[in-house]
Design a protein around this motif. Structure first.
Motif, PDB file in Angstrom:
ATOM      1  N   ILE A   1       0.877  -1.161   0.000  1.00  0.00           N
ATOM      2  CA  ILE A   1       0.000   0.000   0.000  1.00  0.00           C
ATOM      3  C   ILE A   1       0.918   1.215   0.000  1.00  0.00           C
ATOM      4  CG2 ILE A   1      -1.794   1.253   1.253  1.00  0.00           C
ATOM      5  CD1 ILE A   1      -2.507  -1.419   2.587  1.00  0.00           C
ATOM      6  N   VAL A   2       0.841   2.005  -1.046  1.00  0.00           N
ATOM      7  CA  VAL A   2       1.724   3.171  -1.150  1.00  0.00           C
ATOM      8  C   VAL A   2       0.904   4.414  -0.871  1.00  0.00           C
ATOM      9  CG1 VAL A   2       3.322   4.445  -2.607  1.00  0.00           C
ATOM     10  CG2 VAL A   2       3.106   1.982  -2.869  1.00  0.00           C
ATOM     11  N   MET A   3       1.339   5.176   0.112  1.00  0.00           N
ATOM     12  CA  MET A   3       0.631   6.409   0.446  1.00  0.00           C
ATOM     13  C   MET A   3       1.407   7.608  -0.065  1.00  0.00           C
ATOM     14  SD  MET A   3      -0.882   6.135   4.286  1.00  0.00           S
ATOM     15  CE  MET A   3      -2.178   7.367   4.190  1.00  0.00           C
ATOM     16  N   THR A   4       0.758   8.421  -0.866  1.00  0.00           N
ATOM     17  CA  THR A   4       1.332   9.709  -1.258  1.00  0.00           C
ATOM     18  C   THR A   4       0.315  10.757  -0.837  1.00  0.00           C
ATOM     19  OG1 THR A   4       0.293   9.683  -3.429  1.00  0.00           O
ATOM     20  CG2 THR A   4       2.469   8.676  -3.258  1.00  0.00           C
ATOM     21  N   PRO A   5       0.730  12.030  -0.802  1.00  0.00           N
ATOM     22  CA  PRO A   5      -0.212  13.046  -0.327  1.00  0.00           C
ATOM     23  C   PRO A   5      -1.523  13.055  -1.115  1.00  0.00           C
ATOM     24  CG  PRO A   5       1.986  13.954  -0.437  1.00  0.00           C
ATOM     25  CD  PRO A   5       2.064  12.570  -1.030  1.00  0.00           C
ATOM     26  N   ASN A   6      -1.505  12.613  -2.364  1.00  0.00           N
ATOM     27  CA  ASN A   6      -2.713  12.722  -3.178  1.00  0.00           C
ATOM     28  C   ASN A   6      -3.560  11.466  -3.233  1.00  0.00           C
ATOM     29  OD1 ASN A   6      -1.977  15.359  -3.856  1.00  0.00           O
ATOM     30  ND2 ASN A   6      -0.564  14.558  -5.405  1.00  0.00           N
ATOM     31  N   HIS A   7      -2.917  10.319  -3.183  1.00  0.00           N
ATOM     32  CA  HIS A   7      -3.726   9.118  -3.276  1.00  0.00           C
ATOM     33  C   HIS A   7      -3.070   7.942  -2.570  1.00  0.00           C
ATOM     34  CE1 HIS A   7      -1.042   9.428  -6.725  1.00  0.00           C
ATOM     35  NE2 HIS A   7      -0.942   8.131  -6.668  1.00  0.00           N
ATOM     36  N   VAL A   8      -3.875   6.911  -2.352  1.00  0.00           N
ATOM     37  CA  VAL A   8      -3.398   5.689  -1.717  1.00  0.00           C
ATOM     38  C   VAL A   8      -3.589   4.553  -2.710  1.00  0.00           C
ATOM     39  CG1 VAL A   8      -3.736   4.097   0.205  1.00  0.00           C
ATOM     40  CG2 VAL A   8      -4.066   6.554   0.538  1.00  0.00           C
ATOM     41  N   VAL A   9      -2.491   3.923  -3.124  1.00  0.00           N
ATOM     42  CA  VAL A   9      -2.555   2.858  -4.113  1.00  0.00           C
ATOM     43  C   VAL A   9      -2.223   1.543  -3.441  1.00  0.00           C
ATOM     44  CG1 VAL A   9      -1.868   2.229  -6.439  1.00  0.00           C
ATOM     45  CG2 VAL A   9      -1.428   4.538  -5.604  1.00  0.00           C
ATOM     46  N   SER A  10      -2.944   0.492  -3.823  1.00  0.00           N
ATOM     47  CA  SER A  10      -2.649  -0.818  -3.276  1.00  0.00           C
ATOM     48  C   SER A  10      -2.565  -1.813  -4.424  1.00  0.00           C
ATOM     49  CB  SER A  10      -3.760  -1.204  -2.292  1.00  0.00           C
ATOM     50  OG  SER A  10      -3.841  -2.588  -2.185  1.00  0.00           O
ATOM     51  N   ASP A  11      -1.410  -2.461  -4.557  1.00  0.00           N
ATOM     52  CA  ASP A  11      -1.249  -3.416  -5.662  1.00  0.00           C
ATOM     53  C   ASP A  11      -0.055  -4.312  -5.384  1.00  0.00           C
ATOM     54  OD1 ASP A  11      -1.617  -4.726  -8.050  1.00  0.00           O
ATOM     55  OD2 ASP A  11      -1.893  -2.872  -9.192  1.00  0.00           O
ATOM     56  N   MET A  12       0.206  -5.224  -6.356  1.00  0.00           N
ATOM     57  CA  MET A  12       1.390  -6.056  -6.207  1.00  0.00           C
ATOM     58  C   MET A  12       2.624  -5.235  -6.532  1.00  0.00           C
ATOM     59  SD  MET A  12      -0.144  -9.724  -7.125  1.00  0.00           S
ATOM     60  CE  MET A  12      -0.305  -9.681  -8.793  1.00  0.00           C
ATOM     61  N   PRO A  13       3.754  -5.503  -5.854  1.00  0.00           N
ATOM     62  CA  PRO A  13       4.951  -4.661  -6.029  1.00  0.00           C
ATOM     63  C   PRO A  13       5.350  -4.467  -7.495  1.00  0.00           C
ATOM     64  CG  PRO A  13       5.272  -6.184  -4.237  1.00  0.00           C
ATOM     65  CD  PRO A  13       3.953  -6.528  -4.846  1.00  0.00           C
ATOM     66  N   CYS A  14       5.351  -5.568  -8.313  1.00  0.00           N
ATOM     67  CA  CYS A  14       5.830  -5.426  -9.684  1.00  0.00           C
ATOM     68  C   CYS A  14       4.914  -4.502 -10.497  1.00  0.00           C
ATOM     69  CB  CYS A  14       5.979  -6.786 -10.348  1.00  0.00           C
ATOM     70  SG  CYS A  14       4.567  -7.848 -10.113  1.00  0.00           S
ATOM     71  N   ASN A  15       3.602  -4.615 -10.250  1.00  0.00           N
ATOM     72  CA  ASN A  15       2.676  -3.727 -10.944  1.00  0.00           C
ATOM     73  C   ASN A  15       2.934  -2.269 -10.579  1.00  0.00           C
ATOM     74  OD1 ASN A  15       1.542  -5.976 -11.961  1.00  0.00           O
ATOM     75  ND2 ASN A  15      -0.276  -5.949 -10.646  1.00  0.00           N
ATOM     76  N   LEU A  16       3.226  -2.056  -9.278  1.00  0.00           N
ATOM     77  CA  LEU A  16       3.464  -0.693  -8.822  1.00  0.00           C
ATOM     78  C   LEU A  16       4.703  -0.106  -9.491  1.00  0.00           C
ATOM     79  CD1 LEU A  16       2.685  -1.175  -5.031  1.00  0.00           C
ATOM     80  CD2 LEU A  16       1.380   0.231  -6.623  1.00  0.00           C
ATOM     81  N   ILE A  17       5.721  -0.964  -9.677  1.00  0.00           N
ATOM     82  CA  ILE A  17       6.944  -0.486 -10.336  1.00  0.00           C
ATOM     83  C   ILE A  17       6.631  -0.109 -11.776  1.00  0.00           C
ATOM     84  CG2 ILE A  17       9.250  -1.151 -11.132  1.00  0.00           C
ATOM     85  CD1 ILE A  17       9.497  -2.907  -8.665  1.00  0.00           C
ATOM     86  N   THR A  18       5.876  -0.973 -12.478  1.00  0.00           N
ATOM     87  CA  THR A  18       5.547  -0.674 -13.883  1.00  0.00           C
ATOM     88  C   THR A  18       4.743   0.617 -13.980  1.00  0.00           C
ATOM     89  OG1 THR A  18       4.802  -2.961 -13.651  1.00  0.00           O
ATOM     90  CG2 THR A  18       5.185  -2.158 -15.879  1.00  0.00           C
ATOM     91  N   LYS A  19       3.850   0.809 -13.008  1.00  0.00           N
ATOM     92  CA  LYS A  19       3.046   2.033 -13.048  1.00  0.00           C
ATOM     93  C   LYS A  19       3.861   3.272 -12.709  1.00  0.00           C
ATOM     94  CE  LYS A  19      -1.292  -0.014 -11.447  1.00  0.00           C
ATOM     95  NZ  LYS A  19      -2.107  -0.073 -10.219  1.00  0.00           N
ATOM     96  N   GLY A  20       5.068   3.047 -12.176  1.00  0.00           N
ATOM     97  CA  GLY A  20       5.914   4.187 -11.852  1.00  0.00           C
ATOM     98  C   GLY A  20       5.489   4.915 -10.588  1.00  0.00           C
ATOM     99  N   VAL A  21       4.809   4.187  -9.687  1.00  0.00           N
ATOM    100  CA  VAL A  21       4.316   4.820  -8.463  1.00  0.00           C
ATOM    101  C   VAL A  21       5.461   5.332  -7.583  1.00  0.00           C
ATOM    102  CG1 VAL A  21       3.067   4.381  -6.321  1.00  0.00           C
ATOM    103  CG2 VAL A  21       2.218   3.463  -8.474  1.00  0.00           C
TER     104      VAL A  21
END
Lengths: 332, 264
Positions: free
Chosen positions: B221-241
Motif C-alpha cells: 500500500i503506497v501512500m502519497t499526499p494525493n492518493h493511496v494505491v494498493s497493488d502487487m509490487p511489480c505492478n506498482l513499479i511498472t506504473k511508476g508509483v
C-alpha cells in the motif's frame, strides 16, 4: 507458605510483646478461649493487643496492596497509596476539625474532638478528594494526567493545612502532629468491624483486577488491543486503592512508607512482576512488616510507645536500600 | 481482479482518515479502498508525515475514521466489542514495554488474555498455542529469559510471537524494523513472510524499508499526499508509483534493481 507461618508467628509475638510481657503459651490460651494465669492478661489481650495486632495486619497488607496497584497503574516505581491525594484529603479533614476549631469557633467547639470525629473527618476528607480524582479519571484519557492531578490536590490541601496551622494553638498543633504519627491501637471491636468490612471490599476489587493489572504490564495501548476496557479497569483499581488507603488513613492515620516499600521488597524477593504471585505476597509481607514495626514501636517491657510512622521508615528503608544494592538491579 | 476465490479479511470502503475537532476537520487521506486477503504479507510505505500511522490507528480502531467504512471479516469494525476485536486483530507497536521484568513466556502468554478467565489462568490449549508461537518465531530457547536480557531484534520477535498467540486473522505491525540493523530488518521481515505463508494469517506492517518491502511483500500500500494505491509490487513499479513517492531532488527510483539511488 513459609511467609504464612512467619505471619502467624509475628502475630503471636506482637500480642505477647508490649509494656507488659505475656508469655507465648499464655497468649495461646487466651486466644483459644481458655483462662490465663492472670486475669489482667486476658483483659489486655482481648481488649487491647488482639485488636491492635489485627489492625496491624489490615493496615500493612492494605497499604502494601494499594501501593502495588498504584505502581502498576501509573507505571511509576515511586507511586504509593497516597499519590492520589487520599492522605492529604484525610489530613485536611482532620486539620479542619483539630485546628479549625479556633478559627471557626462555635460549631466546631460544640463538636467535641473525639476519636470518632477525627475518623469521620478523615474519611470525609479522603472521600471528597477521591471523588474528585475519580471524576477526573473518567474524563482524562492519559493516566499520567491523573497522577499529576493527584499531586496537585495534595499541594492544595497541604497549603490549606499550613494556613490552618499558622492560626492554630500550640496544643492543637501537637494534637494534629500526634495524629500524623499514626496509631494502630485505640481501635475498639466495633471500629475494627467497620474497618474490616471496607477493607474486604477493597481487597475483593483488587483480586478481581489481577488480570487487568497483568495486561497493563504491556503498556496501555497493548492492553487495549487485548480487549481490556482501560477506563473501567482504571476506575476499579482507583476504587480499590481508595477504599483500602482511605479507611486505613481514617482509622490509623497517614502511615507512610509501607505502601511504597512493600511492593518493591516483594518484587525483589520474588523476582517477578506477575500480579497473581505479587498480590498475595504483598499481602503477607505488608502484614508481617507492620506487625514487626508495631512490636518495635511498643518498645517491649517499657512504658514508651514510639510513633509507628517513624518506625516503619526507620526499619523499612534500610531493608529496601540493602536489597537494591545487593541485587544491583531494580525489578519493576 | 482475479481473487474471488480468496477470502478478504480487511476491506475499506471509501475511507477518509484524519482528525476532527468541533471547529474543523483535517483530512489526511481520503478515498482509501484497500482489500487485504488471507495469508497475504502487506507492506504500507510512504514518506514521513504522509499519514501511515494515522491509517494504522484508524484500521485498528484506535481513532475514528472521518467517513467510509472498515470491514473486518465482512463486519464493520464499529460493531465489534473491544474483546471481539481482540480476537480478530492483534498489534505489534513501537512503544516500549512498561515492564521489562516479564519473562519471554509471560509476555507471549499475555497474548491469550482475550480467551482466559477472570484471573487469567492458562489452559492446556493456551499453553500449546503459546509454545507454537514461540517455536514459529524462533524464540523458543529464550522462553525463560527476561525481557531486559535479550536484544532489540529478539524482543521484536517476542512481540510478534505474542501477536501470534493472540490467534487473530489479522496482525498489524507499526514499523517493526526501526532500531534494527539491516540483517535483523531482513530477518524480521522474512519471519513475517514465513508466518503469513505458514499460518495463513494476513500481516500488515508499515515500514520505511521500501526496497525490502518490494522484494518480500505480496502487496504494497503506497501512500502519497494525493492518493493511496494498493497493488502487487511489480505492478506498482511498472506504473511508476515509486518515482513520485519522494521529492525528486535527492533520490531517484531505479526500476531495474527495485531500489532508490542517491542522485550524484
Amino acid at each position: 507458605m513459609a511467609l504464612s507461618i512467619l505471619l502467624v508467628f509475628c502475630f503471636l509475638a506482637n500480642i505477647s510483646l508490649g509494656s507488659v510481657y505475656i508469655p507465648l503459651n499464655e497468649v495461646f490460651n487466651s486466644l483459644l478461649g481458655n483462662s490465663t494465669q492472670q486475669e489482667t492478661w486476658q483483659h489486655i489481650i482481648q481488649n487491647y493487643r488482639l485488636p491492635k495486632a489485627m489492625t496491624a495486619i489490615l493496615v500493612g497488607s492494605g497499604l502494601g496492596i494499594s501501593g502495588l496497584l498504584m505502581q502498576t497503574l501509573f507505571r511509576n516505581p515511586l507511586a504509593g497509596p497516597f499519590v492520589l491525594g487520599i492522605s492529604s484529603g484525610a489530613s485536611l479533614g482532620v486539620a479542619l476539625v483539630i485546628l479549625g476549631s479556633s478559627i471557626f469557633g462555635g460549631v466546631f467547639a460544640l463538636f467535641l474532638i473525639s476519636k470518632w470525629s477525627i475518623v469521620i473527618a478523615a474519611s470525609l476528607g479522603s472521600f471528597l478528594v477521591l471523588l474528585a480524582v475519580l471524576m477526573v479519571s473518567l474524563k482524562v484519557r492519559d493516566t499520567m494526567a491523573i497522577l499529576i492531578i493527584g499531586l496537585m490536590f495534595a499541594s492544595i490541601t497541604s497549603a490549606i493545612v499550613s494556613v490552618l496551622s499558622y492560626f492554630g494553638s500550640a496544643q492543637q498543633l501537637q494534637q494534629y502532629i500526634f495524629w500524623g504519627f499514626g496509631s494502630l491501637g485505640n481501635l475498639s471491636w466495633d471500629e475494627l468491624g467497620i474497618f474490616f468490612i471496607i477493607y474486604c471490599l477493597g481487597l475483593i476489587i483488587s483480586l478481581a483486577s489481577v488480570k487487568s493489572l497483568n495486561t497493563m504490564l504491556l503498556g496501555e495501548n497493548y492492553a487495549k488491543s487485548l480487549g481490556l476496557n482501560i477506563k473501567r479497569s482504571r476506575f476499579a483499581i482507583i476504587m480499590a486503592t481508595s477504599l483500602l488507603a482511605g479507611t486505613i488513613t481514617a482509622f490509623a492515620g497517614p502511615i507512610a512508607f509501607i505502601g511504597l516499600a512493600i511492593p518493591h521488597l516483594t518484587r525483589q524477593v520474588f523476582n517477578t512482576s506477575n500480579h497473581k504471585i505479587l498480590l498475595p505476597a504483598v499481602f503477607l509481607f505488608g502484614a508481617i512488616v507492620m506487625l514487626i514495626c508495631d512490636s518495635i514501636a511498643q518498645v517491649p517491657n517499657s512504658d514508651y510507645t514510639l510513633p509507628i510512622n517513624a518506625i516503619t521508615s526507620l526499619v523499612g528503608a534500610p531493608v529496601v536500600i540493602w536489597l537494591l544494592v545487593r541485587k544491583r538491579k531494580m525489578v519493576f | 481482479m482475479e481473487k474471488d476465490n480468496q477470502h478478504i479479511i480487511l476491506k475499506t470502503k471509501d475511507l477518509a482518515i484524519g482528525y476532527a475537532s468541533k471547529k474543523e476537520r483535517t483530512v489526511i487521506a481520503s478515498h482509501i479502498n484497500i482489500e487485504l486477503c488471507k495469508g497475504e504479507l502487506v507492506g504500507l510505505v510512504g514518506v514521513n508525515g504522509v499519514g501511515k500511522s494515522t491509517l494504522l490507528r484508524t484500521l485498528t480502531n484506535v481513532q475514528n475514521g472521518l467517513s467510509g467504512d472498515i470491514l473486518i471479516n465482512d463486519k464493520n469494525i464499529k460493531h465489534y466489542t473491544a474483546l471481539d476485536l481482540a480476537k480478530v486483530l492483534s498489534l505489534v507497536l513501537t512503544e516500549q514495554l512498561m515492564s521489562k521484568n516479564l519473562s519471554v513466556f509471560e509476555i507471549v502468554a499475555l497474548g491469550r488474555q482475550p480467551y482466559t478467565n477472570w484471573v487469567g489462568n492458562l489452559s492446556e490449549n493456551d499453553i500449546s498455542i503459546i509454545n507454537t508461537a514461540l517455536t514459529q518465531t524462533n524464540v523458543w530457547d529464550l522462553k525463560h529469559k527476561r525481557c531486559f536480557e535479550i536484544s532489540d531484534g529478539q524482543l521484536q520477535k517476542v512481540m510478534i510471537a505474542r501477536a501470534l498467540a493472540q490467534d487473530t486473522d489479522l496482525i498489524i505491525l507499526d514499523e517493526p524494523t526501526t532500531h534494527l540493523d539491516i540483517y535483523h530488518k531482513v530477518s524480521t521481515l522474512k519471519l513475517l513472510q514465513k508466518l503469513a505463508k505458514e499460518t495463513n494469517k494476513t500481516i500488515l506492517f508499515s515500514s520505511h524499508e521500501i526496497d525490502l518491502a518490494i522484494q518480500l511483500c505480496d502487496r504494497l500500500i503506497v501512500m502519497t499526499p494525493n492518493h493511496v494505491v494498493s497493488d502487487m509490487p511489480c505492478n506498482l513499479i511498472t506504473k511508476g508509483v515509486f518515482d513520485s513517492l519522494f521529492p525528486e531532488d535527492l533520490i531517484a527510483f531505479d526500476e531495474k534493481t527495485g531500489s532508490f539511488r542517491v542522485k550524484k
